[in-house]
Design an enzyme around this catalytic site. Structure first.
Site, short mmCIF file in Angstrom:
data_model
loop_
_atom_site.label_atom_id
_atom_site.label_comp_id
_atom_site.label_asym_id
_atom_site.label_seq_id
_atom_site.Cartn_x
_atom_site.Cartn_y
_atom_site.Cartn_z
N LYS A 192 9.18 -16.53 -10.99
CA LYS A 192 8.27 -15.47 -11.46
C LYS A 192 7.10 -16.09 -12.23
O LYS A 192 7.33 -16.92 -13.12
CB LYS A 192 9.07 -14.52 -12.35
N ASP A 217 -3.25 -10.46 13.33
CA ASP A 217 -3.49 -9.06 13.66
C ASP A 217 -2.60 -8.66 14.84
O ASP A 217 -2.79 -9.13 15.96
CB ASP A 217 -4.97 -8.84 13.99
N LYS A 246 -10.28 -5.10 19.11
CA LYS A 246 -8.84 -5.36 19.30
C LYS A 246 -8.39 -5.00 20.71
O LYS A 246 -7.21 -5.04 21.02
CB LYS A 246 -8.04 -4.57 18.25
N PHE A 290 -4.52 2.30 15.01
CA PHE A 290 -4.95 3.29 14.04
C PHE A 290 -6.10 2.69 13.26
O PHE A 290 -6.28 1.45 13.25
CB PHE A 290 -3.80 3.65 13.07
N LYS A 304 -13.34 -1.30 15.88
CA LYS A 304 -11.96 -1.81 15.90
C LYS A 304 -11.38 -1.67 17.30
O LYS A 304 -10.71 -2.58 17.80
CB LYS A 304 -11.07 -1.04 14.92
N ASN A 356 0.84 -1.20 0.00
CA ASN A 356 0.00 0.00 0.00
C ASN A 356 0.88 1.25 0.00
O ASN A 356 2.09 1.16 0.01
CB ASN A 356 -0.97 -0.02 1.19
O1 PMT Z 1 2.47 5.99 6.72
P1 PMT Z 1 1.88 7.32 6.32
O2 PMT Z 1 2.07 7.64 4.87
O3 PMT Z 1 2.37 8.43 7.24
O4 PMT Z 1 0.31 7.24 6.52
C1 PMT Z 1 -0.25 7.08 7.78
C2 PMT Z 1 -1.39 6.06 7.80
C3 PMT Z 1 -2.55 6.56 6.97
C4 PMT Z 1 -0.89 4.70 7.23
C5 PMT Z 1 -1.78 5.88 9.31
O5 PMT Z 1 -2.28 7.10 9.78
C6 PMT Z 1 -2.83 4.78 9.49
O6 PMT Z 1 -4.00 4.98 9.36
N1 PMT Z 1 -2.36 3.54 9.84
C7 PMT Z 1 -3.20 2.34 9.97
C8 PMT Z 1 -3.48 1.77 8.61
C9 PMT Z 1 -4.31 0.50 8.70
O7 PMT Z 1 -3.83 -0.53 8.33
O8 PMT Z 1 -5.49 0.63 9.25
P2 PMT Z 1 -6.57 -0.57 9.45
O9 PMT Z 1 -7.84 0.10 9.78
O10 PMT Z 1 -6.54 -1.47 8.26
O11 PMT Z 1 -6.01 -1.39 10.68
C10 PMT Z 1 -6.42 -1.12 12.03
C11 PMT Z 1 -5.26 -1.32 12.99
O12 PMT Z 1 -4.87 -2.68 12.98
C12 PMT Z 1 -4.02 -0.52 12.66
O13 PMT Z 1 -3.47 -0.06 13.89
C13 PMT Z 1 -3.08 -1.53 12.01
O14 PMT Z 1 -1.70 -1.21 12.26
C14 PMT Z 1 -3.49 -2.79 12.76
N2 PMT Z 1 -3.26 -4.06 12.06
C15 PMT Z 1 -3.93 -4.37 10.91
C16 PMT Z 1 -3.75 -5.60 10.32
C17 PMT Z 1 -2.84 -6.52 10.92
N3 PMT Z 1 -2.62 -7.70 10.38
N4 PMT Z 1 -2.20 -6.18 12.04
C18 PMT Z 1 -2.38 -4.98 12.61
O15 PMT Z 1 -1.77 -4.67 13.65
#
Ligand code: PMT
Length: 409
Positions: A290, A308, A345, A327, A341, A212
């Site tokens: 590949k 997660d 979590k 986040f 969330k 991403n």
């Molecule tokens: O990196 P930048 O360019 O500065 O941009 C910042 C950002 C937009 C990436 C940041 O502000 C942000 O939103 N980060 C979380 C992105 C995300 O994956 O969000 P989510 O809603 O999909 O996940 C929720 C939470 O679960 C997040 O804290 C994520 O880190 C966590 N997660 C998700 C999947 C996983 N397998 N493990 C996790 O820990």
């Protein structure tokens, strides 16, 4: 609590506000702090070495080519000596030199050689301040981890009104009190933090992956603020080009699986902030070679869920951090989805951002977030630099962590 017994190095820049450095020196000395100074060539146009030395009771350093000075104290030991370096006033020209990494005189050489936190206190004409070149330099300098105080709005020496006036010696002193008191408190508590940041890459074959747009900036800024407060911080980062302060332990990973392993190795910590954009899924197997373009079956790639990480932290029975911050990247129903969330979590806080906008969030210098607390409180932060958003998030984290011990402020 006031500051005392600190070693402060003040670099006096070339601007009319330079005279205010004398007041700051007086305030610091009155409170039993040791102050050394470097008077830049243009700073000398506004204050004299004699007045500075009279107040600091230390030699005023002036020029890198002064042989007697170099023999007495070289630029490396001068920067190592200080607990904090302040540049006041920081001119537009001085910022340009710092942004370019110049080491052309004692002041710039000390800064480039320093591993200490550096506070820039700008003062300049409002048009110079808002000029794109200056604003670009501020971005660069914030990226390098310099701290800024001001400038304030007000009437300037040139007669114009606007943003550009240097913060007063009293404001700088109050800033220093907060800075050192918070740092002291955190150090005593011996707090540890981990921050995840950046994207993850889930490989399909040796050359293709799912990922991403995350740049890692938001998490990096949070790690910088935590470190500035003296919290031992580990940053676990997916692929990015970001530089971090040398005090921050940075672990580079590629995939979500590797991030999970590094997080486990970093425990126990007091604070965990998961800003990484972790891939929810990964291909069940990475093709050894590949994949060919004449692939017959386009359903060939099978996916499975990644672990997660934030949920693992939130529900960890053995090593749950005292504060777990997730986040939430959403494009619709932001409050509702983010709150779910937080609950699912078991986070203490969730930072929700709308990632459908181009000017904030992923790969931007700006963000606009909601800080959602598990006690139901929601704080909205308007669009601002990620460094500013990071400061606000860390303040909420620390307030929550130290709810019974607020008197440190
Ligand atoms: O990196 P930048 O360019 O500065 O941009 C910042 C950002 C937009 C990436 C940041 O502000 C942000 O939103 N980060 C979380 C992105 C995300 O994956 O969000 P989510 O809603 O999909 O996940 C929720 C939470 O679960 C997040 O804290 C994520 O880190 C966590 N997660 C998700 C999947 C996983 N397998 N493990 C996790 O820990």
């Amino acid at each position: 609590m006031t500051i005392k017994n600190r070693k402060i190095l003040i670099i006096i820049g070339g601007g009319i506000a330079a005279y205010k450095s004398l007041d700051l020196i007086r305030l610091l000395k009155k409170n039993n702090n040791d102050v050394k100074t470097i008077l830049t060539k243009s700073g000398k146009e506004f204050v004299t070495p004699l007045s500075v030395t009279t107040l600091t009771k230390n030699k005023t350093f002036e020029d890198i080519f002064d042989k007697s000075t170099e023999a007495e104290i070289d630029h490396i030991s001068l920067s190592r000596w200080a607990d904090l370096i302040i540049v006041m006033p920081t001119t537009a020209n001085f910022m340009t030199k710092l942004a370019a990494g110049k080491a052309e005189d004692l002041a710039t050489t000390v800064i480039l050689a320093s591993n200490k936190n550096i506070l820039l206190v700008p003062a300049m004409n409002v048009r110079m301040w808002i000029h794109k070149a200056t604003q670009k330099n501020i971005n660069i300098l914030e990226d390098y981890g310099y701290m800024f105080l001001g400038p304030e709005k007000g009437e300037m020496a040139c007669g114009e009104y606007g943003e550009g006036k240097m913060s007063s010696p009293r404001q700088i002193f109050t800033y220093l009190e907060n800075y050192f008191n918070k740092r002291n408190f955190m150090k005593k508590k011996n707090l540890k933090a981990l921050v995840t940041t950046g994207p993850t890459r889930e490989y399909i074959d040796p050359v293709r992956y799912i990922s991403n747009e995350s740049s890692g900036k938001q998490g990096r800024e949070i790690a910088e603020v935590l470190n500035r407060y003296g919290i031992k911080t580990t940053l676990i980062s997916g692929p990015s080009n970001l530089v971090t302060h040398s005090e921050i332990k940075t672990k580079k990973i590629i995939s979500a699986g590797e991030m999970f392993e590094e997080v486990k190795k970093t425990l126990p910590v007091d604070i965990a902030v998961c800003a990484a954009a972790v891939s929810d899924f990964k291909p069940s197997k990475i093709n050894k070679n590949k994949l060919k373009k004449n692939l017959k079956n386009f359903n060939y790639i099978k996916f499975e869920k990644n672990r997660d990480i934030v949920e693992y932290l939130g529900k960890n029975n053995k090593h749950r951090p005292k504060i777990v911050v997730g986040f939430s990247a959403e494009t619709e129903n932001i409050n509702k989805n983010s709150f779910s969330k937080l609950k699912d979590k078991n986070c203490d806080l969730i930072i929700a951002n709308n990632v459908s906008k181009k000017d904030v969030g992923f790969n931007s210098d700006y963000n606009k977030v909601l800080i959602i607390d598990n006690n139901g409180k929601i704080k909205q932060l308007k669009k601002n630099k990620k460094s500013f958003i990071a400061k606000k998030i860390v303040d909420v984290i620390l307030d929550k962590l130290l709810i019974d011990e607020r008197n440190f402020n």
